[in-house]
Design an enzyme around this catalytic site. Structure first.
Site, PDB file in Angstrom:
ATOM      1  N   ASN A  13       0.883  -1.172   0.000  1.00 54.54           N
ATOM      2  CA  ASN A  13       0.000   0.000   0.000  1.00 54.54           C
ATOM      3  C   ASN A  13       0.918   1.219   0.000  1.00 54.54           C
ATOM      4  O   ASN A  13       1.485   1.562   1.028  1.00 54.54           O
ATOM      5  CB  ASN A  13      -0.897  -0.011   1.239  1.00 54.54           C
ATOM      6  CG  ASN A  13      -1.683   1.283   1.376  1.00 54.54           C
ATOM      7  OD1 ASN A  13      -1.917   1.983   0.389  1.00 54.54           O
ATOM      8  ND2 ASN A  13      -2.091   1.613   2.589  1.00 54.54           N
ATOM      9  N   TRP A  14       1.045   1.826  -1.160  1.00 51.24           N
ATOM     10  CA  TRP A  14       2.023   2.922  -1.294  1.00 51.24           C
ATOM     11  C   TRP A  14       1.548   4.210  -0.620  1.00 51.24           C
ATOM     12  O   TRP A  14       2.312   5.145  -0.464  1.00 51.24           O
ATOM     13  CB  TRP A  14       2.303   3.188  -2.771  1.00 51.24           C
ATOM     14  CG  TRP A  14       3.110   2.138  -3.464  1.00 51.24           C
ATOM     15  CD1 TRP A  14       3.451   0.898  -2.993  1.00 51.24           C
ATOM     16  CD2 TRP A  14       3.707   2.246  -4.764  1.00 51.24           C
ATOM     17  NE1 TRP A  14       4.214   0.231  -3.918  1.00 51.24           N
ATOM     18  CE2 TRP A  14       4.377   1.029  -5.019  1.00 51.24           C
ATOM     19  CE3 TRP A  14       3.723   3.244  -5.750  1.00 51.24           C
ATOM     20  CZ2 TRP A  14       5.070   0.805  -6.208  1.00 51.24           C
ATOM     21  CZ3 TRP A  14       4.403   3.021  -6.937  1.00 51.24           C
ATOM     22  CH2 TRP A  14       5.071   1.803  -7.155  1.00 51.24           C
ATOM     23  N   LYS A  15       0.276   4.292  -0.299  1.00 53.97           N
ATOM     24  CA  LYS A  15      -0.313   5.512   0.284  1.00 53.97           C
ATOM     25  C   LYS A  15      -0.066   6.710  -0.660  1.00 53.97           C
ATOM     26  O   LYS A  15      -0.054   6.522  -1.869  1.00 53.97           O
ATOM     27  CB  LYS A  15       0.246   5.764   1.685  1.00 53.97           C
ATOM     28  CG  LYS A  15       0.204   4.517   2.571  1.00 53.97           C
ATOM     29  CD  LYS A  15       0.472   4.822   4.004  1.00 53.97           C
ATOM     30  CE  LYS A  15       0.656   3.521   4.770  1.00 53.97           C
ATOM     31  NZ  LYS A  15       0.328   3.645   6.176  1.00 53.97           N
ATOM     32  N   HIS A  99      -9.374   1.462   4.580  1.00 53.92           N
ATOM     33  CA  HIS A  99      -8.098   1.601   5.299  1.00 53.92           C
ATOM     34  C   HIS A  99      -8.309   2.536   6.494  1.00 53.92           C
ATOM     35  O   HIS A  99      -9.084   3.490   6.420  1.00 53.92           O
ATOM     36  CB  HIS A  99      -7.024   2.159   4.354  1.00 53.92           C
ATOM     37  CG  HIS A  99      -5.655   2.084   4.931  1.00 53.92           C
ATOM     38  ND1 HIS A  99      -5.181   3.018   5.815  1.00 53.92           N
ATOM     39  CD2 HIS A  99      -4.662   1.166   4.781  1.00 53.92           C
ATOM     40  CE1 HIS A  99      -3.952   2.677   6.171  1.00 53.92           C
ATOM     41  NE2 HIS A  99      -3.614   1.556   5.567  1.00 53.92           N
ATOM     42  N   GLU A 101      -6.640   4.892   7.578  1.00 53.38           N
ATOM     43  CA  GLU A 101      -6.401   6.317   7.296  1.00 53.38           C
ATOM     44  C   GLU A 101      -7.620   6.931   6.607  1.00 53.38           C
ATOM     45  O   GLU A 101      -7.915   8.120   6.827  1.00 53.38           O
ATOM     46  CB  GLU A 101      -5.126   6.467   6.444  1.00 53.38           C
ATOM     47  CG  GLU A 101      -3.872   6.187   7.271  1.00 53.38           C
ATOM     48  CD  GLU A 101      -2.700   5.631   6.497  1.00 53.38           C
ATOM     49  OE1 GLU A 101      -2.684   5.727   5.262  1.00 53.38           O
ATOM     50  OE2 GLU A 101      -1.788   5.079   7.147  1.00 53.38           O
ATOM     51  N   GLU A 171      -5.722  -5.035  10.326  1.00 48.27           N
ATOM     52  CA  GLU A 171      -4.729  -3.998  10.565  1.00 48.27           C
ATOM     53  C   GLU A 171      -5.046  -3.283  11.883  1.00 48.27           C
ATOM     54  O   GLU A 171      -5.857  -2.336  11.891  1.00 48.27           O
ATOM     55  CB  GLU A 171      -4.736  -2.988   9.427  1.00 48.27           C
ATOM     56  CG  GLU A 171      -4.384  -3.594   8.079  1.00 48.27           C
ATOM     57  CD  GLU A 171      -3.673  -2.593   7.185  1.00 48.27           C
ATOM     58  OE1 GLU A 171      -2.611  -2.942   6.674  1.00 48.27           O
ATOM     59  OE2 GLU A 171      -4.169  -1.470   7.025  1.00 48.27           O
ATOM     60  N   GLY A 177       2.020   2.260  10.592  1.00 48.98           N
ATOM     61  CA  GLY A 177       2.935   3.383  10.430  1.00 48.98           C
ATOM     62  C   GLY A 177       3.588   3.827  11.728  1.00 48.98           C
ATOM     63  O   GLY A 177       4.205   4.888  11.794  1.00 48.98           O
ATOM     64  N   GLY A 238       2.712  -1.211   4.233  1.00 51.14           N
ATOM     65  CA  GLY A 238       2.830   0.206   3.903  1.00 51.14           C
ATOM     66  C   GLY A 238       4.281   0.575   3.645  1.00 51.14           C
ATOM     67  O   GLY A 238       4.830   0.346   2.573  1.00 51.14           O
ATOM     68  N   GLY A 239       4.930   1.138   4.670  1.00 53.31           N
ATOM     69  CA  GLY A 239       6.280   1.685   4.515  1.00 53.31           C
ATOM     70  C   GLY A 239       7.269   0.755   3.837  1.00 53.31           C
ATOM     71  O   GLY A 239       8.022   1.178   2.944  1.00 53.31           O
TER      72      GLY A 239
END
Ligand code: PEP
Length: 257
Positions: A13-15, A99, A101, A171, A177, A238-239
């Site tokens: 998930n590159w965001k 998600h 976020e 999640e 994050g 993610g990261g």
């Protein structure tokens, strides 16, 4: 994971990261590193602006492309939104929905996650639906209640055949994050609870068929232990998905685990 019935899915998930040239460079680097992967579905979920580039760069490879959200209406006066049909027409296969976020910063609710999931399935996309508890909810010992509620609402009205096309990403919000990972046992406990909840709502056969990922600060160092668990069928990353070497190490952990 139970390899007899499920294939691991490792999705990045590159965001809100990477311009088009940066996206191209990352995927070009990743392609040869994962070319021999057979037992893991490799997915890169990228910003809308990178979809066309990502699809072109990965054409004919074993890397699948996903989006990070879609709207629930087919078309109309929804300025700034992208429909599931628009994604499907491009050749996008996956879409991340709900998600944390989106829930935290963009007023996403279980009702809108449900509507988006229905729309994505109708367009032929494979939804990656995110669920997870807040730190406060875990501390109050209501993780299972929170997760059961999200599962019931997010998949409301979705039949067994469509559910099998969905991926559920567990999640825990406190692990996203933050560098704080759920322990492998904590991840297994909740992923097993999700599967038991699906068995009650659908059937044991359906529950066994659904891919349930863990997501939350999964990285090259902790992936092998997390994906070794029976009910953890891969990860939403993610990261660590922004570095080809780290992402490949995670994919290899799932391939060899
Ligand atoms: C995510 O964005 O879904 C996620 C799990 O992020 P990170 O791996 O950076 O915690």
């Amino acid at each position: 994971m139970n390899k007899n019935v499920r294939k691991a899915v490792i999705a990045g998930n590159w965001k809100m990261n990477k311009t088009r040239p940066e996206a191209k460079a990352l995927l070009e680097e990743l392609k040869p590193m994962v070319a021999d992967i057979k037992n893991v579905e490799v997915v890169a979920c990228v910003p809308f602006t990178n979809l066309e580039t990502a699809l072109a760069v990965t054409e004919g490879t074993n890397i699948k492309i996903g989006a990070e959200n879609c709207h629930f209406e087919k078309s109309g006066a929804f300025t700034g939104e992208i429909s599931a049909d628009m994604l499907a027409e491009m050749g996008v296969e996956y879409v991340v929905l709900g998600h944390s976020e989106r829930r935290q910063y963009f007023a996403e609710t279980d009702e809108t996650v449900n509507k988006r999931t229905v729309a994505a399935l109708a367009a032929g996309l494979k939804p990656i639906v995110c669920v997870g508890e807040l730190l406060w909810e875990r501390e109050c010992n209501i993780t299972e209640e929170v997760i059961a509620r999200q599962i019931k609402l997010d998949f409301f009205g979705i039949n067994a055949d469509d559910l099998k096309k969905c991926i559920i990403a567990y999640e825990p919000v406190w692990a996203i994050g933050t560098g704080k990972t759920a322990t492998a046992d904590q991840a297994e406990e909740v992923c097993a609870f999700i599967r038991a909840t699906l068995a009650k709502l659908y059937s044991a056969e359906v529950a066994e068929a659904v891919t349930i990922q863990y997501g939350g600060s999964m990285n090259a160092a902790n992936a092998a232990e997390l994906v070794s668990k029976t009910n953890v069928d891969g990860g939403l990353i993610g990261g660590a998905s922004l570095k080809a070497a780290d992402f490949t190490t995670i994919i290899n952990a799932a391939e060899n685990g």
